[in-house]
Write a protein that holds these residues in place. Structure first.
Motif, PDB file in Angstrom:
ATOM      1  N   CYS A  68      11.001 -33.903  -5.450  1.00  0.00           N
ATOM      2  CA  CYS A  68      10.828 -34.302  -4.050  1.00  0.00           C
ATOM      3  C   CYS A  68      12.187 -34.487  -3.364  1.00  0.00           C
ATOM      4  O   CYS A  68      12.393 -34.057  -2.232  1.00  0.00           O
ATOM      5  N   SER A  72       7.109 -31.524  -0.442  1.00  0.00           N
ATOM      6  CA  SER A  72       7.541 -32.367  -1.573  1.00  0.00           C
ATOM      7  C   SER A  72       6.334 -32.950  -2.287  1.00  0.00           C
ATOM      8  O   SER A  72       6.297 -33.009  -3.518  1.00  0.00           O
ATOM      9  N   CYS A  84       5.129 -32.056  -6.331  1.00  0.00           N
ATOM     10  CA  CYS A  84       5.384 -33.022  -7.417  1.00  0.00           C
ATOM     11  C   CYS A  84       4.690 -32.548  -8.697  1.00  0.00           C
ATOM     12  O   CYS A  84       3.475 -32.415  -8.730  1.00  0.00           O
TER      13      CYS A  84
END
Lengths: 65, 400
Positions: free
Chosen positions: A16, A51, A55
């Protein structure tokens, strides 16, 4: 826009942070800090969403305003 | 448009395919998408397989990537594999004989674990690449087996660390004299040796596996070229991987250690793109061809290819963008976060920083005086800062 992190899962891999460093910051203890206020900038918000979906341990969740 | 609906085929059900399909759904509302997923599982997270999942710290449901929300009339998901490609007629043939025509194709068929012949066909011996591999390994842990790991690369070292964390007896055999040599460009060599030794792994460096010893079809041990024998009830093989391009034989596509692409992820044939572990593209950051087998690359590249496909498809030139990226991957071993950014291959100088402000070791890789890669242990802020520096320097060079 608010981001919730599952602390049990987050391992500080920094994916991220690589995508949106303005919002995500993994410190040297591998603890993820997330910016409180995320500017209205659409380009940045697109990266924040990216982001979250990027993950690898699915530790991030988005709560839209 | 009006006439026929355009059809996009995405070949590959893992991360690159998943992120491409998710992106395409939003970008090309007037196209039909056929997603040929291959594996019987939904797309899942692979980085966790050797780490959290292996240590039973998470379960299958927690690995699954979110489903793709879309009108099912537009997206057809086919759990078959691609058997061949007819790039002239623009059609993919599936392993059940069905032909699927396309206007555009994304090749995202990934890579498979390399398994040397002498290690094949014996129970108790596994590669680790897929969820099924990981489940099979986990199921064999119940009897507290003695474990031999073959290969001291990323998978081998992560498996060794996970098995030690679970309290199992582990021997790791590596042909070279150092661990993680290729992924980390030779940096931290002695650090990795100490890390695994201190955590109780028996290391056999410079070891060459000669054959397996087998008892009733099950593995009983590993014999080395020097005649020594190590007993094992479980053998995990980390011998690298190879791109899944066999189905492209005879297609006329340019394939050489992956599907060769330009900076836009377009292959040598019009309308055909590639992304993820299978793609060998020209990365504008470095001006060279590379194939990257890591999570962040598959995710970002799937999305980038989708945008470039949409640009060609709908004549929206503003979407068209070269895929310029500084690769990133990480590893977790015994609670240590090991990170690598950039492309160290071909570097001519390494700066090792063990003192300074950094709480862990840090390596900077240079080529012709330019920073090309950086690796660090437990220093995520510095590593990510260096990643941005590599990006910025590349931009300046391109502008010059």
């Amino acid at each position: 826009m608010k981001i919730i992190v599952d602390r049990q899962r987050c391992d500080g891999n920094g994916v991220c942070m690589g995508i949106a460093p303005e919002v995500f910051d993994v410190d040297d203890d591998l603890y993820l800090h997330i910016a409180e206020n995320i500017p209205e900038d659409p380009e940045l918000r697109a990266r924040v969403r990216q982001s979250i979906t990027s993950c690898p341990i699915l530790a991030l969740k988005l709560v839209e305003d | 448009m009006g006439e026929m609906t355009n059809q996009i085929v995405v070949a590959g059900g893992s991360l690159a395919g998943h992120s491409a399909v998710a992106e395409l759904i939003g970008l090309v509302p007037d196209a039909d998408i056929v997603w040929v997923t291959g594996e019987r599982h939904r797309a899942y997270s692979k980085p966790a397989l050797s780490k959290e999942f292996m240590q039973a710290r998470n379960e299958i449901a927690e690995l699954m990537l979110p489903g793709i929300e879309c009108d099912l009339d537009r997206l057809r998901i086919v759990s078959r594999s691609c058997a061949s490609l007819d790039s002239q007629a623009q059609a993919v043939e599936l392993d059940d004989g069905e032909r699927v025509a396309f206007d555009q194709l994304l090749i995202a068929t990934g890579a498979r674990a390399r398994m040397p012949g002498i290690l094949q066909g014996v129970r108790g011996v596994f590669p680790l690449r897929t969820l099924d591999d990981a489940v099979a390994i986990r199921e064999s842990l119940a009897g507290k087996p003695k474990v031999v790991v073959i290969g001291g690369g990323l998978i081998g070292c992560e498996i060794a660390a996970s098995m030690r964390t679970l309290g199992l007896e582990v021997t790791l055999i590596e042909q070279l004299d150092s661990l993680l040599d290729r992924p980390f460009g030779g940096a931290f060599g002695s650090y990795f040796l100490d890390l695994h030794r201190d955590n109780g792994v028996k290391l056999i460096m410079g070891g060459k596996v000669d054959r397996l010893t087998v008892d009733n079809g099950r593995v009983a041990g590993v014999e080395l070229a020097d005649g020594s024998r190590i007993g094992a009830q479980l053998v995990v093989v980390g011998a690298g991987s190879e791109p899944c391009t066999q189905w492209l034989d005879g297609s006329g596509l340019d394939v050489e250690n992956g599907v060769v692409c330009d900076a836009y992820l377009a292959t040598s044939r019009r309308g055909i793109f590639a992304a993820g572990d299978v793609a060998r593209w020209t990365n504008p950051v470095y001006g060279i061809q590379m194939r990257v087998e890591h999570w962040t690359n598959a995710s970002a590249q799937g999305r980038a290819a989708a945008r470039n496909m949409a640009a060609a498809f709908s004549d929206r030139q503003e979407l068209l963008k070269p895929f310029a990226d500084v690769p990133y991957f990480w590893s977790d071993q015994y609670g240590q976060k090991i990170q690598m950014v950039g492309w160290h291959q071909g570097h001519d100088h390494v700066d090792l920083d063990r003192s300074g402000d950094a709480p862990g070791p840090l390596a900077r890789f240079y080529r012709d005086g330019r920073l090309v890669a950086a690796a660090g242990i437990n220093v995520p802020r510095i590593v990510m800062k260096l990643r941005r520096q590599i990006e910025e320097e590349a931009r300046t060079l391109q502008a010059a």
